[in-house]
Design an enzyme around this catalytic site. Structure first.
Site, PDB file in Angstrom:
ATOM      1  N   THR A 107       0.812  -1.249  -0.005  1.00 20.13           N
ATOM      2  CA  THR A 107       0.133   0.037   0.002  1.00 20.13           C
ATOM      3  C   THR A 107       1.013   1.201  -0.029  1.00 20.13           C
ATOM      4  O   THR A 107       2.099   0.964   0.255  1.00 20.13           O
ATOM      5  CB  THR A 107      -0.847   0.073   1.199  1.00 20.13           C
ATOM      6  OG1 THR A 107      -0.089   0.253   2.161  1.00 20.13           O
ATOM      7  CG2 THR A 107      -1.808  -1.142   1.446  1.00 20.13           C
ATOM      8  N   ILE A 118       7.542  -2.323   6.999  1.00 19.41           N
ATOM      9  CA  ILE A 118       7.330  -0.857   7.127  1.00 19.41           C
ATOM     10  C   ILE A 118       7.941  -0.281   5.618  1.00 19.41           C
ATOM     11  O   ILE A 118       9.044  -0.523   5.394  1.00 19.41           O
ATOM     12  CB  ILE A 118       8.107  -0.443   8.200  1.00 19.41           C
ATOM     13  CG1 ILE A 118       7.741  -1.066   9.512  1.00 19.41           C
ATOM     14  CG2 ILE A 118       8.187   1.079   8.167  1.00 19.41           C
ATOM     15  CD1 ILE A 118       8.563  -1.042  10.797  1.00 19.41           C
ATOM     16  N   LYS A 119       7.339   0.683   5.128  1.00 16.79           N
ATOM     17  CA  LYS A 119       7.824   1.306   3.973  1.00 16.79           C
ATOM     18  C   LYS A 119       8.432   2.680   4.260  1.00 16.79           C
ATOM     19  O   LYS A 119       7.686   3.524   4.874  1.00 16.79           O
ATOM     20  CB  LYS A 119       6.657   1.482   2.853  1.00 16.79           C
ATOM     21  CG  LYS A 119       6.828   1.048   1.507  1.00 16.79           C
ATOM     22  CD  LYS A 119       5.741   1.072   0.982  1.00 16.79           C
ATOM     23  CE  LYS A 119       5.691   0.942  -0.731  1.00 16.79           C
ATOM     24  NZ  LYS A 119       4.560   1.060  -1.409  1.00 16.79           N
ATOM     25  N   VAL A 120       9.687   2.784   3.717  1.00 21.97           N
ATOM     26  CA  VAL A 120      10.500   4.232   3.828  1.00 21.97           C
ATOM     27  C   VAL A 120      10.806   4.671   2.567  1.00 21.97           C
ATOM     28  O   VAL A 120      11.145   3.883   1.741  1.00 21.97           O
ATOM     29  CB  VAL A 120      11.350   4.282   5.218  1.00 21.97           C
ATOM     30  CG1 VAL A 120      10.979   3.725   6.407  1.00 21.97           C
ATOM     31  CG2 VAL A 120      12.622   3.158   4.448  1.00 21.97           C
TER      32      VAL A 120
END
Ligand code: E4P
Length: 217
Positions: free
Chosen positions: A27, A82-84
Site C-alpha cells: 500500500t 514498514i515502507k520508507v
C-alpha cells in the site's frame, strides 16, 4: 516470482487471495486515500487476510519520525513491512528498523545506486518503480536488470520488488530478469489470464460442441 497486490481494496485482495495469487500486499498513501479508509483499520484487515508481508508506508520526512511511525504501524500485525522512502533519512530509518528485526521496504527507488545503498542499509525489499521511469521515456525494466546484476555480484539478500507495474508485459519481463517479487494492481494480475487466441479457440470449440448435440452433465 512472488506476487504482491498493489492496492488497499480488500475485496480485490480477497478475490485474488482465494486463488492463491497473493504472496503479499503493498500500500502507499495514495492507495490509502483511494480506499477512503483509516490506515490502521484497513491495514489490519489486510494483514488478517494475507499471510505474507503487507507494506504500510511512513509519511515523516526525518529518520526519527519514520522510525516512530514504523514502530506504530508494526503494532498492527506481525506481517507488516514498514515502507520508507529512498532518502538519506529513509536509509537511516531502514538500518534502525531492520536492526530491530522488522521487515523494511525501501520505496521510490529510481537508480541502481539507490538500490545499492538500500541493500547496504539492510533493506528487506527494494522497490524500483518501473512505470514512473517509463512515463519519462526511460527504461524501467533496465533498472530491474541492473539491480539484479549488482545484487547477484555481491550476494545481497535484499529482495527486488518490481513496483509501479502498469502492464502484463511488465510482469513477464520482471519475471524473466529474475525480480524476486512484482507488485501489481489487481486488474493487471487478472489480465495475465487473457489471450485473444484463448477466446477465439474457446468460441470455436463451443460452436463445434453445440453441433454434436451432446451434454456432459
Ligand atoms: C508500490 O509499492 C508502489 O507504491 C506502487 O507500485 C506505485 O505505483 P504507481 O507508480 O502506479 O503509483
Amino acid at each position: 516470482m512472488k506476487f504482491f497486490v498493489d492496492t488497499a481494496d480488500t475485496d480485490a485482495i480477497r478475490e485474488l487471495n482465494e486463488l492463491g495469487m497473493v504472496d503479499g500486499v503493498t500500500t502507499n498513501p495514495s492507495l490509502i486515500m483511494k480506499s477512503g479508509r483509516d490506515i490502521k483499520e484497513v491495514t489490519k484487515e489486510i494483514c488478517d487476510m494475507v499471510d505474507g508481508p503487507v507494506s504500510a508506508e511512513t509519511v515523516a520526512l526525518d529518520a526519527e519520525g519514520m522510525i516512530a511511525e514504523g514502530r506504530e504501524l508494526a503494532k498492527t500485525a506481525d506481517n507488516i513491512a514498514i515502507k520508507v522512502p529512498l532518502t538519506w533519512d529513509g536509509l537511516k530509518a531502514c538500518k534502525v528498523l531492520t536492526g530491530e528485526g522488522r521487515m523494511v521496504n525501501v520505496t521510490l527507488c529510481f537508480s541502481a545506486n539507490q538500490a545499492l545503498l538500500a541493500a547496504k542499509a539492510g533493506a528487506t525489499f527494494i522497490s524500483p518503480f518501473i512505470g514512473r521511469l517509463d512515463d519519462l521515456n526511460l527504461d524501467g525494466m533496465e533498472l530491474i536488470a541492473e539491480i539484479r546484476d549488482i545484487y547477484d555480484n555481491y550476494g545481497f539478500e535484499t529482495q527486488i520488488l518490481a513496483a509501479s507495474i502498469r502492464s502484463v508485459n511488465h510482469m513477464s519481463e520482471a519475471a524473466k530478469i529474475g525480480a524476486d517479487v512484482a507488485t501489481a494492481p489487481p486488474d493487471v494480475i487478472k489480465k495475465m489470464a487473457q489471450h485473444v487466441l484463448t477466446d477465439k479457440g474457446l468460441d470455436a470449440f463451443l460452436k463445434d460442441w453445440k453441433a454434436t448435440g451432446q451434454s456432459i452433465l
